[in-house]
Scaffold this motif. Structure first.
Motif, PDB file in Angstrom:
ATOM      1  N   SER A  30       0.809  -1.218   0.000  1.00  0.00           N
ATOM      2  CA  SER A  30       0.000   0.000   0.000  1.00  0.00           C
ATOM      3  C   SER A  30       0.846   1.274   0.000  1.00  0.00           C
ATOM      4  O   SER A  30       0.317   2.364  -0.166  1.00  0.00           O
ATOM      5  CB  SER A  30      -0.952   0.007   1.196  1.00  0.00           C
ATOM      6  OG  SER A  30      -0.220  -0.031   2.410  1.00  0.00           O
ATOM      7  N   ARG A  31       2.148   1.160   0.195  1.00  0.00           N
ATOM      8  CA  ARG A  31       3.022   2.333   0.185  1.00  0.00           C
ATOM      9  C   ARG A  31       3.534   2.669  -1.224  1.00  0.00           C
ATOM     10  O   ARG A  31       4.171   3.707  -1.409  1.00  0.00           O
ATOM     11  CB  ARG A  31       4.222   2.117   1.093  1.00  0.00           C
ATOM     12  CG  ARG A  31       3.860   2.065   2.566  1.00  0.00           C
ATOM     13  CD  ARG A  31       5.091   1.918   3.439  1.00  0.00           C
ATOM     14  NE  ARG A  31       4.763   1.891   4.859  1.00  0.00           N
ATOM     15  CZ  ARG A  31       5.646   1.694   5.817  1.00  0.00           C
ATOM     16  NH1 ARG A  31       6.923   1.505   5.523  1.00  0.00           N
ATOM     17  NH2 ARG A  31       5.274   1.689   7.070  1.00  0.00           N
ATOM     18  N   TRP A  53      -1.097   5.043  -4.356  1.00  0.00           N
ATOM     19  CA  TRP A  53      -1.208   4.074  -3.275  1.00  0.00           C
ATOM     20  C   TRP A  53      -2.641   3.840  -2.812  1.00  0.00           C
ATOM     21  O   TRP A  53      -3.008   2.731  -2.452  1.00  0.00           O
ATOM     22  CB  TRP A  53      -0.346   4.522  -2.089  1.00  0.00           C
ATOM     23  CG  TRP A  53      -0.837   5.784  -1.438  1.00  0.00           C
ATOM     24  CD1 TRP A  53      -0.505   7.070  -1.751  1.00  0.00           C
ATOM     25  CD2 TRP A  53      -1.772   5.879  -0.360  1.00  0.00           C
ATOM     26  NE1 TRP A  53      -1.174   7.945  -0.957  1.00  0.00           N
ATOM     27  CE2 TRP A  53      -1.959   7.254  -0.085  1.00  0.00           C
ATOM     28  CE3 TRP A  53      -2.476   4.942   0.399  1.00  0.00           C
ATOM     29  CZ2 TRP A  53      -2.811   7.702   0.925  1.00  0.00           C
ATOM     30  CZ3 TRP A  53      -3.317   5.389   1.404  1.00  0.00           C
ATOM     31  CH2 TRP A  53      -3.469   6.761   1.646  1.00  0.00           C
ATOM     32  N   ASN A  74      -5.395  -3.310  -2.080  1.00  0.00           N
ATOM     33  CA  ASN A  74      -4.314  -3.291  -1.089  1.00  0.00           C
ATOM     34  C   ASN A  74      -4.462  -4.400  -0.053  1.00  0.00           C
ATOM     35  O   ASN A  74      -3.468  -4.825   0.547  1.00  0.00           O
ATOM     36  CB  ASN A  74      -4.250  -1.927  -0.409  1.00  0.00           C
ATOM     37  CG  ASN A  74      -3.685  -0.855  -1.331  1.00  0.00           C
ATOM     38  OD1 ASN A  74      -3.048  -1.146  -2.345  1.00  0.00           O
ATOM     39  ND2 ASN A  74      -3.936   0.399  -0.986  1.00  0.00           N
TER      40      ASN A  74
END
Length: 123
Positions: A30-31, A53, A74
């Motif tokens: 997710s980064r 993201w 994610n």
């Protein structure tokens, strides 16, 4: 560093659909800004689509705008590229890529790459 594996490539007739998937492991998915790039024989690798993201920011190459849709999950560490109305010029090896930077479509901002999956569109 995140590891990426693409799937879903194959042979499809012009005008048909195809969905590519990218599975990520080994990092905090997710980064990352995620992107798809493609490379046709004898040509440079080119940008296709990118997603930020959160999934709110997306960007597309002019050549695929309106036909391709990028998405990510994610929770599952996956990213997809839904390709519709495929054309012969969409043929190439498609690569999934990850960038630790903010939203970007610049190839050299991506530092993790999958092995690629072949897409062949017959006319």
């Amino acid at each position: 560093q995140v590891q990426l594996v693409e799937s879903g490539g194959g042979l499809v007739q012009a005008g048909g659909p195809l969905r590519l998937s990218c599975a990520a492991s080994g990092g905090t998915f997710s980064r990352y800004t995620m992107g798809w790039f493609r490379q046709a024989p004898g040509k440079e690798r080119e940008f296709v689509a990118a997603i930020g993201w959160s999934g709110r920011n997306t960007g597309y190459a002019d050549s695929v705008k309106g036909r391709f849709t990028i998405s990510r999950d994610n929770a599952k560490n996956t990213m997809d590229l839904m390709m519709n109305s495929l054309k012969a010029e969409d043929t190439g090896v498609y690569y999934c890529a990850a960038s630790p930077l903010g939203f970007t479509t610049t190839r050299f901002a991506y530092d993790a790459w999958g092995q690629g999956t072949q897409v062949t569109v017959s006319s």
